[in-house]
Design an enzyme around this catalytic site. Structure first.
Site, PDB file in Angstrom:
ATOM      1  N   TYR A  56      -6.835  27.690  14.554  1.00 19.23           N
ATOM      2  CA  TYR A  56      -5.601  27.671  13.765  1.00 19.23           C
ATOM      3  C   TYR A  56      -4.421  27.463  14.699  1.00 19.23           C
ATOM      4  O   TYR A  56      -4.290  28.165  15.716  1.00 19.23           O
ATOM      5  CB  TYR A  56      -5.423  28.984  13.000  1.00 19.23           C
ATOM      6  N   LEU A  58      -0.484  27.632  15.643  1.00 20.09           N
ATOM      7  CA  LEU A  58       0.751  28.334  15.321  1.00 20.09           C
ATOM      8  C   LEU A  58       1.855  27.352  14.962  1.00 20.09           C
ATOM      9  O   LEU A  58       1.995  26.297  15.580  1.00 20.09           O
ATOM     10  CB  LEU A  58       1.191  29.191  16.510  1.00 20.09           C
ATOM     11  N   LEU A  83      -6.686  30.538  18.553  1.00 16.87           N
ATOM     12  CA  LEU A  83      -5.311  30.148  18.277  1.00 16.87           C
ATOM     13  C   LEU A  83      -4.944  28.921  19.099  1.00 16.87           C
ATOM     14  O   LEU A  83      -5.111  28.907  20.320  1.00 16.87           O
ATOM     15  CB  LEU A  83      -4.351  31.284  18.629  1.00 16.87           C
ATOM     16  N   LYS A  84      -4.487  27.883  18.409  1.00 13.28           N
ATOM     17  CA  LYS A  84      -3.950  26.707  19.106  1.00 13.28           C
ATOM     18  C   LYS A  84      -2.455  26.927  19.306  1.00 13.28           C
ATOM     19  O   LYS A  84      -1.713  27.131  18.344  1.00 13.28           O
ATOM     20  CB  LYS A  84      -4.204  25.445  18.275  1.00 13.28           C
ATOM     21  N   VAL A  85      -2.042  26.874  20.550  1.00 15.05           N
ATOM     22  CA  VAL A  85      -0.650  27.147  20.898  1.00 15.05           C
ATOM     23  C   VAL A  85      -0.095  25.933  21.639  1.00 15.05           C
ATOM     24  O   VAL A  85      -0.685  25.485  22.631  1.00 15.05           O
ATOM     25  CB  VAL A  85      -0.545  28.399  21.799  1.00 15.05           C
TER      26      VAL A  85
END
Length: 212
Positions: A56, A58, A83-85
């Site tokens: 997912y 951000l 988490l993809k940042v």
């Protein structure tokens, strides 16, 4: 190595689940917007369908809100969460803060130095946009190769995205990428070759020699 589906379309996720060799699902805001369901409902369904991790990305842009969003995503998705940042100054700060609790992937990397910072921040993955890097920088495969050199021996692995053909997928792996995330059509194309189809047709002519 893992091959992942880059999609939020439930039907595509259901199909690749039956294949058995697609080991996770990646999303981003653009991909999630193509789902017929809300982002929350889509992620909940994808979490039940993914054979491995579910990514997912951000969407918040300041540190506190990004951290808050990341924790909400983990509450929703659970242990499969990555988490993809985005690879921005605040993004690296968020990764350094969250990575000890939630696996993080730094996305939209366009330079080897960003990959090096992702490693130091504790990212599990560094995501390279291969085809897009070729279009904007001249050689996305060279970017992956440089990232692989810098990350060698570390725990940060390269996830290659933005891949438009099976040939580009193979070249990316040969350059040092650890994993691939591909749209549904490219996943299908990986399994097909004209010579394989010809060989199968020849085998079929001798089907009388089977044990059936």
């Amino acid at each position: 190595m893992a091959i992942l589906l880059d999609s939020a379309i439930i039907q595509e996720a259901q199909t690749v689940q039956t294949w058995g060799w697609v080991k996770g699902i990646t999303t981003n805001p653009t991909i999630l917007s193509k789902s017929d369901l809300s982002p929350r409902a889509t992620l909940q369904q994808l979490a039940t369908l993914s054979l491995g991790e579910l990514y997912y990305q951000l969407t918040a842009t300041d540190f506190e809100e990004m951290v808050k969003e990341g924790r909400k995503a983990y509450e929703l998705i659970g242990e499969k969460t990555v988490l993809k940042v985005p690879a921005t100054p605040v993004g690296f700060q968020v990764v350094a803060h969250l990575a000890p609790q939630i696996p993080c992937a730094v996305t939209a990397i366009y330079s080897p130095t960003q990959a090096a910072v992702a490693k130091e921040a504790g990212a599990k993955y560094a995501i390279a946009y291969v085809n897009r890097a070729t279009r904007f920088l001249g050689d996305g495969i060279a970017l992956v190769r440089s990232m692989a050199d810098l990350l060698k021996g570390s725990s940060t692995e390269i996830l290659a995205a933005s891949i438009k053909s099976p040939e580009e997928a193979a070249a990316t792996l040969l350059a040092g990428a650890h994993h691939l995330t591909l749209p549904f059509a490219i996943l299908q194309a990986l399994t097909v070759h004209d010579l394989s189809e010809k060989a199968v047709a020849e085998f079929a002519q001798n089907s009388h020699a089977s044990i059936q």
